[in-house]
Design a protein around this motif. Structure first.
Motif, PDB file in Angstrom:
ATOM      1  N   ARG A 143      -6.969   1.780  -0.929  1.00  0.00           N
ATOM      2  CA  ARG A 143      -7.194   0.342  -0.481  1.00  0.00           C
ATOM      3  C   ARG A 143      -8.426   0.223  -1.232  1.00  0.00           C
ATOM      4  NH1 ARG A 143      -4.607   1.675   3.919  1.00  0.00           N
ATOM      5  NH2 ARG A 143      -6.375   3.044   5.414  1.00  0.00           N
ATOM      6  N   GLU A 180       0.724  -1.150   0.424  1.00  0.00           N
ATOM      7  CA  GLU A 180       0.079  -0.202   0.101  1.00  0.00           C
ATOM      8  C   GLU A 180       0.812   1.607   0.275  1.00  0.00           C
ATOM      9  OE1 GLU A 180      -2.633  -0.071   2.995  1.00  0.00           O
ATOM     10  OE2 GLU A 180      -4.161  -0.931   2.515  1.00  0.00           O
ATOM     11  N   SER A 186      -6.287 -11.038  -1.820  1.00  0.00           N
ATOM     12  CA  SER A 186      -5.563 -10.741  -0.244  1.00  0.00           C
ATOM     13  C   SER A 186      -5.512 -12.085   0.552  1.00  0.00           C
ATOM     14  CB  SER A 186      -6.255  -9.351   0.027  1.00  0.00           C
ATOM     15  OG  SER A 186      -6.185  -9.551   1.243  1.00  0.00           O
TER      16      SER A 186
END
Length: 252
Positions: free
Chosen positions: A54, A39, A68
């Motif tokens: 996100r 991220e 994920s």
């Protein structure tokens, strides 16, 4: 670029990040099984917040492009259209591949143009027009027009409101525009101003037909554009062969 991105609404930022990553995934630039950057890395790369990143990842996951894994990160999932991008990459920069790409585009984009003329909304039409004028701006500055050329065709695909058309173009990726000066096909054959001006006139015919909502004219204009691109490319190949024959004769 980062400052320009941050000035945009968060939702629009997320869409831009999704669009870029989706194109990379479908083109096989990030292969299945590969872990995405973190991220923080994506946030720095795109100049956006981690919240935006996100949201983008969540959208890609909903599309079945990434997954994920708890404690491990986000990984690329195998996707049917990704195979097309990887196939084109494996075929390399052969001339035959460039011509094959144009043939595939004829099968896809002729109907794209007609559907865009029928279904586009004012915002989508504006994006097509913006890409058209960006091509013109780059042409006047004598800069590579390939990115604007691709954006023009991709915006038309978006205006069909059928995401599979967009996925097909994204899967072809940078090979969508075979003769751009930044493409893998271009060697010593650099586009002339006259060549690119011809492209832009053809783009104008496509844009005009879509703006008029004329599906038949849009089909015809796109078919003419891509068919002429095939013919121009073949001509360039013949010119290269003729040049070789001439230089060989001079050396004897």
């Amino acid at each position: 670029m980062a400052s320009d991105l941050r000035a945009q609404p968060r939702q629009k930022l997320s869409i831009r990040v999704v669009s870029t990553l989706r194109a990379q995934l479908l083109a096989g630039e990030i292969p299945p099984g590969r872990k995405l950057p973190t991220e923080n890395q994506l946030s720095e790369q795109f100049g956006v917040s981690r919240t935006v990143v996100r949201e983008a990842i969540a959208t890609l996951a909903a599309d079945g492009l990434v997954q994920s894994r708890q404690g491990a990160g986000v990984f690329v999932v195998n996707h049917p259209t990704a195979g097309l991008g990887m196939l084109a990459a494996e075929m390399g920069s052969r001339v035959s591949t460039a011509l094959n790409v144009l043939e595939v585009r004829l099968g896809i984009e002729v109907e794209c143009a007609a559907l865009a003329a029928l279904r586009r909304n004012p915002s989508q039409e504006a994006v097509i027009q913006e890409a058209f004028f960006e091509f013109e701006r780059l042409l006047r500055l004598d800069q590579p027009t390939g990115p604007a050329d691709f954006a023009f065709h991709r915006a038309i695909a978006e205006a069909t409101n059928n995401p599979f058309y967009v996925e097909m173009l994204d899967a072809l990726g940078k090979r969508t525009i075979p003769c751009d000066v930044t493409s893998p096909w271009t060697t010593e054959l650099v586009q002339s101003l006259e060549y690119q001006r011809s492209l832009q006139l053809e783009h104008h015919a496509i844009l005009s037909a879509i703006s008029a909502g004329d599906t038949d004219a849009a089909r015809a204009a796109m078919r003419a554009h891509l068919s002429r691109s095939q013919a121009r490319y073949r001509t360039r190949l013949h010119e290269r062969t003729a040049h070789y024959a001439m230089t060989t004769r001079d050396d004897q």
